[in-house]
Design an enzyme around this catalytic site. Structure first.
Site, PDB file in Angstrom:
ATOM      1  N   ASP A  63      16.817  20.288  86.977  1.00 12.95           N
ATOM      2  CA  ASP A  63      17.696  20.089  85.828  1.00 12.95           C
ATOM      3  C   ASP A  63      18.913  21.011  85.858  1.00 12.95           C
ATOM      4  OD1 ASP A  63      16.246  22.419  85.396  1.00 12.95           O
ATOM      5  OD2 ASP A  63      15.140  21.651  83.677  1.00 12.95           O
TER       6      ASP A  63
ATOM      7  N   ASN B 231       6.784  24.225  74.389  1.00  9.83           N
ATOM      8  CA  ASN B 231       6.497  22.935  73.734  1.00  9.83           C
ATOM      9  C   ASN B 231       5.948  21.905  74.727  1.00  9.83           C
ATOM     10  OD1 ASN B 231       8.713  22.268  75.251  1.00  9.83           O
ATOM     11  ND2 ASN B 231      10.042  21.706  73.538  1.00  9.83           N
TER      12      ASN B 231
ATOM     13  N   HIS C 174       7.392  21.052  77.632  1.00  9.07           N
ATOM     14  CA  HIS C 174       8.361  20.325  78.463  1.00  9.07           C
ATOM     15  C   HIS C 174       8.193  20.693  79.943  1.00  9.07           C
ATOM     16  CE1 HIS C 174      11.824  23.511  77.930  1.00  9.07           C
ATOM     17  NE2 HIS C 174      11.061  23.836  78.938  1.00  9.07           N
TER      18      HIS C 174
ATOM     19  N   GLU D   6      11.661  16.939  76.974  1.00 10.88           N
ATOM     20  CA  GLU D   6      11.117  17.478  75.742  1.00 10.88           C
ATOM     21  C   GLU D   6      10.038  16.534  75.185  1.00 10.88           C
ATOM     22  OE1 GLU D   6      11.895  20.422  75.346  1.00 10.88           O
ATOM     23  OE2 GLU D   6      14.028  20.837  74.979  1.00 10.88           O
TER      24      GLU D   6
HETATM   25  P1  PGA Z   1      10.362  30.064  81.813  1.00 12.00           P
HETATM   26  O1  PGA Z   1      10.816  28.582  81.474  1.00 12.00           O
HETATM   27  O2  PGA Z   1       9.895  30.054  83.220  1.00 12.00           O
HETATM   28  O3  PGA Z   1      11.605  30.889  81.640  1.00 12.00           O
HETATM   29  O4  PGA Z   1       9.275  30.406  80.842  1.00 12.00           O
HETATM   30  C1  PGA Z   1       9.956  27.550  81.808  1.00 12.00           C
HETATM   31  C2  PGA Z   1      10.477  26.243  81.237  1.00 12.00           C
HETATM   32  O5  PGA Z   1      11.082  26.243  80.160  1.00 12.00           O
HETATM   33  O6  PGA Z   1      10.251  25.203  81.890  1.00 12.00           O
END
Ligand code: PGA
Length: 239
Positions: free
Chosen positions: A66, A134, A136, A141
């Protein structure tokens, strides 16, 4: 799903072993990478193994999950910048074989072209994933249809809040992103999801033991034939 609970250090090493295995078998593998805090230890381990000549990315093609909409590739919070600085500049990868969705050209044509580029390379052999609080994966999302391909999304308040730690103010966090879809991710032949820390514990339990539902995007991994979930003790505490 193969669920592995270990220290973050051992997770980095065990996940790197999976890269080593794939690269030994297929030196021109197609690898999907992820950003965020979670993969940093793994990326350091991959860099060390390249330096020790245990692995090479010379013939590898990469696709990232992404990118934020609106950030120049040179912006220090763009995912292009993150990948260049935390992995790509330190390994023997051909820059021409790197693919990251553009956060600037976000028309349907560009989104379709990203899918087409993945298909043209024969699909992704192994896709790395973090997980949002959450649930994702990428920026898919809760509520994203499992059939989605690469698309533009509006980030949820929870994601904007979580990612604001990297920006001077919360207002500077982009509100939109381009992400591979759930189907794009599920099409990868192998998935590696890493979850570290207390803040991921509830969502890891829902991902592993809860129902498969679009409300918990990562729960779709239960349906994948070759998915690894690595969790440290904190992230695994409700399993
Ligand atoms: P993080 O993010 O590794 O910074 O916890 C993970 C994500 O949001 O997919």
């Amino acid at each position: 799903m193969k669920v592995i609970i270990d220290s973050s250090k051992n997770i980095a090493s065990r996940a790197a072993d999976l890269y080593e295995e794939v690269l030994n078998r297929k030196p021109d593998a197609v690898l999907g990478f992820a950003t965020g805090s979670t993969p940093l230890e793994l990326y350091a381990e991959l860099i060390a193994r390249v330096q020790n000549k245990r692995i090479s990315f010379q013939n590898v093609t990469t696709f990232n999950l992404d990118e934020y909409v609106g950030l120049e590739p040179t912006h220090n919070q763009s995912y292009r910048y993150f990948m260049d600085h935390n992995l790509f500049q330190s390994i023997d990868l051909d820059p021409a074989k790197v693919h990251i969705p553009s956060g600037l050209k976000i028309g349907q044509e560009e989104l379709d072209a990203y899918e087409a580029a993945i298909a043209a390379c024969g699909g992704i052999d192994m896709q790395l994933l973090g997980i949002g609080r959450n649930g994702h994966i990428g920026f898919n999302e809760p509520g994203t249809p499992f059939g989605a391909l690469t698309h533009k999304v509006r980030l949820t308040e929870s994601t904007i809040e979580a990612n604001s730690r990297f920006f001077a103010t919360k207002d500077e966090v982009p509100k939109e992103a381009v992400t591979m879809g759930i189907r794009t991710v599920m099409n990868a032949r192998r998935l590696i999801l890493i979850a570290l820390g207390d803040s991921k514990a509830e969502i890891v339990a829902k991902t592993v033991n809860g129902p498969v539902t679009e409300e918990v995007p990562a729960s779709v991994l239960q349906l994948h034939p070759d998915a690894y979930i690595f969790a440290d003790e904190e992230a695994a505490k409700y399993l």
